[in-house]
Design a protein around this motif. Structure first.
Motif, PDB file in Angstrom:
ATOM      1  N   ALA A 153     -12.247   0.228  -2.584  1.00 56.40           N
ATOM      2  CA  ALA A 153     -11.334  -0.574  -1.755  1.00 56.40           C
ATOM      3  C   ALA A 153     -10.202   0.289  -1.204  1.00 56.40           C
ATOM      4  O   ALA A 153      -9.824   0.153  -0.036  1.00 56.40           O
ATOM      5  N   TRP A 190      -9.408   1.070   2.725  1.00 55.90           N
ATOM      6  CA  TRP A 190      -8.080   0.848   3.297  1.00 55.90           C
ATOM      7  C   TRP A 190      -7.579   2.137   3.953  1.00 55.90           C
ATOM      8  O   TRP A 190      -7.105   2.138   5.087  1.00 55.90           O
ATOM      9  N   LYS A 212      -8.636  -4.919  -2.822  1.00 52.92           N
ATOM     10  CA  LYS A 212      -9.766  -5.316  -3.677  1.00 52.92           C
ATOM     11  C   LYS A 212      -9.805  -6.821  -3.865  1.00 52.92           C
ATOM     12  O   LYS A 212      -9.735  -7.343  -4.963  1.00 52.92           O
TER      13      LYS A 212
END
Length: 101
Positions: free
Chosen positions: A16, A20, A55
């Motif tokens: 995650a 990002w 997440k």
């Protein structure tokens, strides 16, 4: 939490964060409004401090942003429970009640 489950959680968080990072690396934010257009759930804390949910909203990512220089600093990553024990503006941890006695 079992070690295998913890490892999967760590791997999911790492994935995650990479996603990002890859997304943020490609954008050119001019201001907080531009951040909010891409990340509607981001929390603007101050003129340069933004908190992102990561997440699936399991974790928080605290950043500092310099829009003029197009730099984003990762200041802190942790769970929502851990986030409740920091000063998001300074990333200073609160002293526990046991420590203050």
């Amino acid at each position: 939490m079992q070690p295998q489950s913890r490892r999967r959680g760590h791997e999911a968080l790492t994935a995650a964060l990479h996603a990002w990072f890859d997304a943020v690396r490609k954008v050119k934010w001019a201001n907080m409004a531009a951040v909010k257009r891409l990340y509607r759930t981001a929390s603007v804390v101050s003129a340069d401090r933004i908190v992102f949910n990561i997440k699936g909203n399991d974790c928080r990512l605290v950043t500092a942003v310099d829009f003029e220089k197009q730099i984003v600093w990762i200041k802190w990553v942790g769970s929502h429970a851990e986030y409740d024990h920091i000063d998001v503006k300074t990333i200073a941890y609160e002293r526990s009640k046991a420590d203050s006695k």
